[in-house]
Design a protein around this motif. Structure first.
Motif, PDB file in Angstrom:
ATOM      1  N   THR A 141       0.861  -1.179   0.000  1.00 50.40           N
ATOM      2  CA  THR A 141       0.000   0.000   0.000  1.00 50.40           C
ATOM      3  C   THR A 141       0.903   1.237   0.000  1.00 50.40           C
ATOM      4  N   PRO A 142       0.356   2.434  -0.162  1.00 48.14           N
ATOM      5  CA  PRO A 142       1.213   3.628  -0.167  1.00 48.14           C
ATOM      6  C   PRO A 142       2.017   3.820   1.114  1.00 48.14           C
ATOM      7  N   HIS A 143       1.562   3.260   2.239  1.00 50.30           N
ATOM      8  CA  HIS A 143       2.238   3.514   3.507  1.00 50.30           C
ATOM      9  C   HIS A 143       2.626   2.244   4.268  1.00 50.30           C
ATOM     10  N   SER A 144       2.485   1.081   3.630  1.00 45.70           N
ATOM     11  CA  SER A 144       2.808  -0.136   4.365  1.00 45.70           C
ATOM     12  C   SER A 144       3.093  -1.301   3.424  1.00 45.70           C
ATOM     13  N   ILE A 145       3.819  -2.278   3.980  1.00 41.56           N
ATOM     14  CA  ILE A 145       4.001  -3.588   3.364  1.00 41.56           C
ATOM     15  C   ILE A 145       3.299  -4.586   4.277  1.00 41.56           C
ATOM     16  N   ILE A 146       2.424  -5.413   3.707  1.00 41.99           N
ATOM     17  CA  ILE A 146       1.651  -6.351   4.518  1.00 41.99           C
ATOM     18  C   ILE A 146       1.969  -7.778   4.077  1.00 41.99           C
ATOM     19  N   PHE A 147       2.487  -8.564   4.998  1.00 41.58           N
ATOM     20  CA  PHE A 147       2.731  -9.992   4.779  1.00 41.58           C
ATOM     21  C   PHE A 147       1.454 -10.733   5.178  1.00 41.58           C
ATOM     22  N   ILE A 148       0.848 -11.446   4.201  1.00 39.50           N
ATOM     23  CA  ILE A 148      -0.450 -12.083   4.429  1.00 39.50           C
ATOM     24  C   ILE A 148      -0.283 -13.601   4.389  1.00 39.50           C
ATOM     25  N   GLN A 153       2.845  -5.636  14.478  1.00 42.38           N
ATOM     26  CA  GLN A 153       1.639  -4.995  13.971  1.00 42.38           C
ATOM     27  C   GLN A 153       0.810  -5.998  13.174  1.00 42.38           C
ATOM     28  N   VAL A 154      -0.402  -6.301  13.646  1.00 44.43           N
ATOM     29  CA  VAL A 154      -1.321  -7.210  12.969  1.00 44.43           C
ATOM     30  C   VAL A 154      -2.526  -6.422  12.509  1.00 44.43           C
ATOM     31  N   VAL A 155      -2.873  -6.545  11.235  1.00 39.90           N
ATOM     32  CA  VAL A 155      -4.029  -5.835  10.687  1.00 39.90           C
ATOM     33  C   VAL A 155      -5.039  -6.850  10.152  1.00 39.90           C
ATOM     34  N   THR A 156      -6.306  -6.452  10.126  1.00 42.35           N
ATOM     35  CA  THR A 156      -7.352  -7.295   9.556  1.00 42.35           C
ATOM     36  C   THR A 156      -7.659  -6.827   8.143  1.00 42.35           C
ATOM     37  N   LEU A 157      -8.023  -7.775   7.283  1.00 40.91           N
ATOM     38  CA  LEU A 157      -8.277  -7.504   5.867  1.00 40.91           C
ATOM     39  C   LEU A 157      -9.641  -8.085   5.502  1.00 40.91           C
ATOM     40  N   PRO A 158     -10.719  -7.399   5.863  1.00 40.65           N
ATOM     41  CA  PRO A 158     -12.063  -7.981   5.739  1.00 40.65           C
ATOM     42  C   PRO A 158     -12.499  -8.264   4.319  1.00 40.65           C
ATOM     43  N   ASP A 159     -11.898  -7.613   3.330  1.00 39.57           N
ATOM     44  CA  ASP A 159     -12.340  -7.789   1.944  1.00 39.57           C
ATOM     45  C   ASP A 159     -11.673  -8.979   1.257  1.00 39.57           C
ATOM     46  N   ARG A 160     -10.785  -9.653   1.949  1.00 39.88           N
ATOM     47  CA  ARG A 160     -10.097 -10.791   1.340  1.00 39.88           C
ATOM     48  C   ARG A 160     -10.792 -12.093   1.721  1.00 39.88           C
ATOM     49  N   PRO A 161     -10.450 -13.208   1.062  1.00 36.31           N
ATOM     50  CA  PRO A 161     -11.030 -14.508   1.436  1.00 36.31           C
ATOM     51  C   PRO A 161     -10.734 -14.843   2.897  1.00 36.31           C
ATOM     52  N   ALA A 162     -11.508 -15.740   3.485  1.00 35.06           N
ATOM     53  CA  ALA A 162     -11.380 -16.064   4.903  1.00 35.06           C
ATOM     54  C   ALA A 162      -9.983 -16.528   5.269  1.00 35.06           C
ATOM     55  N   SER A 163      -9.290 -17.183   4.373  1.00 31.04           N
ATOM     56  CA  SER A 163      -7.943 -17.694   4.660  1.00 31.04           C
ATOM     57  C   SER A 163      -6.883 -16.602   4.643  1.00 31.04           C
ATOM     58  N   GLU A 164      -7.262 -15.375   4.235  1.00 30.61           N
ATOM     59  CA  GLU A 164      -6.271 -14.306   4.077  1.00 30.61           C
ATOM     60  C   GLU A 164      -6.715 -13.013   4.771  1.00 30.61           C
ATOM     61  N   ARG A 165      -7.474 -13.113   5.837  1.00 23.61           N
ATOM     62  CA  ARG A 165      -8.068 -11.912   6.425  1.00 23.61           C
ATOM     63  C   ARG A 165      -7.247 -11.288   7.538  1.00 23.61           C
ATOM     64  N   ARG A 166      -6.025 -11.683   7.680  1.00 20.74           N
ATOM     65  CA  ARG A 166      -5.149 -11.034   8.649  1.00 20.74           C
ATOM     66  C   ARG A 166      -3.729 -10.987   8.057  1.00 20.74           C
ATOM     67  N   GLY A 167      -2.971  -9.958   8.483  1.00 19.91           N
ATOM     68  CA  GLY A 167      -1.625  -9.801   7.936  1.00 19.91           C
ATOM     69  C   GLY A 167      -0.687  -9.132   8.920  1.00 19.91           C
ATOM     70  N   LEU A 168       0.591  -9.273   8.663  1.00 18.09           N
ATOM     71  CA  LEU A 168       1.630  -8.612   9.454  1.00 18.09           C
ATOM     72  C   LEU A 168       2.037  -7.342   8.714  1.00 18.09           C
ATOM     73  N   MET A 169       1.867  -6.197   9.379  1.00 20.22           N
ATOM     74  CA  MET A 169       2.065  -4.918   8.716  1.00 20.22           C
ATOM     75  C   MET A 169       3.367  -4.247   9.135  1.00 20.22           C
ATOM     76  N   PHE A 170       4.066  -3.677   8.134  1.00 16.20           N
ATOM     77  CA  PHE A 170       5.280  -2.904   8.364  1.00 16.20           C
ATOM     78  C   PHE A 170       5.096  -1.530   7.709  1.00 16.20           C
ATOM     79  N   PRO A 171       5.156  -0.435   8.491  1.00 14.29           N
ATOM     80  CA  PRO A 171       5.054   0.897   7.883  1.00 14.29           C
ATOM     81  C   PRO A 171       6.254   1.164   6.972  1.00 14.29           C
ATOM     82  N   VAL A 172       6.022   1.894   5.899  1.00 13.44           N
ATOM     83  CA  VAL A 172       7.109   2.226   4.971  1.00 13.44           C
ATOM     84  C   VAL A 172       7.022   3.686   4.563  1.00 13.44           C
TER      85      VAL A 172
END
Length: 351
Positions: free
Chosen positions: A20-27, A65-84
């Motif tokens: 994303t413009p402000h983060s890298i998310i490992f899902i 940092q753990v973020v939720t991703l509600p618009d993704r499939p159930a198997s991918e609805r959480r990720g590890l976030m790193f600000p950039v």
């Protein structure tokens, strides 16, 4: 990534990465065959921080940092976030006048070309590093700006550059040891008494401002600016030297007064900027250190000398920018810099 993060190459099918413009998310794509914990998060940061340079600067979060991703499939609805930050922050090479002009344009103190210190919302600063790391140079730079913003009080045990700078800044005053030929006392209990007395005067001013805010303001959330008051900056240079040889009573008095200024000073506009070689608990109380928003360590970095100011970095290598006056910085309370990142302090030319 498969050679350093996973031992089994099939595990590379168990994750995806979102930018994303402000983060890298490992899902992670569940089900997964690897354990996600803080150690995993730290290793992932180490890999990504190097892999993404120089296109992105990865900021080390203070906690996982753990973020939720509600618009993704159930198997991918959480990720590890790193600000950039896109690209890399660069060292400023400019005059004091240009730094001050930048402050007047943004209302924040410039540290690098895209990194600024909002001292109102992120109050107080501490700078650590060994001799020759650039502490004094940065303190002089901050003093030059702060003396334009408001009133400054300088405690300089060496009666050196900071003290001499106050001569040309009418809103500044300096407290120095007695180096007269008849006394040659230097740093002793008498000097510390002078320092504590000045700090207690600032404490009195702090309470006075708090009282005025309570009486005159009808707002729930406010600060000294509503009363059109100037901020006051207390500069404490080489804090570790101030209490050398002091009695326990005087040392306790110094630390208690410092604690009150740090914990209560933000709303009244009384800010503290201090430097020291190491932020050890015997020099400043842990509650003081934890309440300081701007933390900078300059010079050589390793787990031994960073653990006092950045305990989060015990097993977290950082790649700082090269050259003098470089190190790492954290600005608490500012979502733009939600973690630890490299810093190269300004180089002053001209003036």
């Amino acid at each position: 990534m498969r050679y350093t993060l996973f031992s089994d190459t099939t595990q590379n099918n168990e994750y995806t990465i979102d930018v994303t413009p402000h983060s890298i998310i490992f899902i992670p794509v569940y089900p997964i065959t690897y354990l996600i914990d803080e150690s995993f998060y730290n290793r992932l940061y180490t890999i990504l921080s190097l892999a993404l340079m120089p296109d992105y600067t990865l900021i080390r979060p203070l906690t996982m940092q753990v973020v939720t991703l509600p618009d993704r499939p159930a198997s991918e609805r959480r990720g590890l976030m790193f600000p950039v930050i896109q690209g890399q922050a660069n060292r400023l090479e400019c005059s004091f006048s240009q730094l001050i002009q930048s402050y007047h344009q943004t209302g924040e103190i410039p540290l690098m070309d895209i990194v600024t210190w909002d001292y109102v919302h992120s109050p107080h600063a501490i700078i650590t590093g060994v001799s020759g790391s650039g502490k004094s140079y940065l303190m002089k730079t901050l003093l030059a700006i702060c003396s334009v913003i408001g009133d400054t009080v300088v405690v300089d045990p060496k009666a050196s550059d900071l003290a001499r700078m106050t001569r040309t800044r009418p809103a500044s005053s300096a407290i120095i040891p007695d180096f007269s030929s008849s006394a040659r006392q230097g740093i002793n209990n008498q000097f510390l008494n002078k320092v504590i007395a000045e700090m207690k005067q600032l404490e009195t001013e702090m309470y006075k401002r708090q009282g005025l805010l309570f009486i005159k303001s009808s707002k729930v959330s406010t600060d000294y600016r509503e009363l059109r008051l100037k901020p006051i900056f207390l500069f404490l240079d080489e804090v570790g030297s101030l209490t050398i040889g002091a009695t326990k009573t005087m040392k306790d008095d110094f630390q208690k007064t410092l604690t009150k200024l740090i914990l209560l000073g933000r709303e009244s506009g009384v800010y503290t900027v201090m430097s020291m070689q190491s932020a050890r608990a015997e020099y400043i109380p842990t509650i003081v250190k934890d309440s300081i928003s701007l933390r900078i360590q300059l010079g050589r970095l390793n787990s031994e000398n960073t653990r006092f100011l950045f305990p989060e970095l015990t097993d977290m290598p950082i790649v700082p920018l090269g050259g003098n006056g470089t190190g790492i910085v954290s600005i608490a309370g500012d979502s733009r810099y939600a973690g630890i990142q490299p810093i190269a302090t300004p180089t002053i030319v001209g003036d």
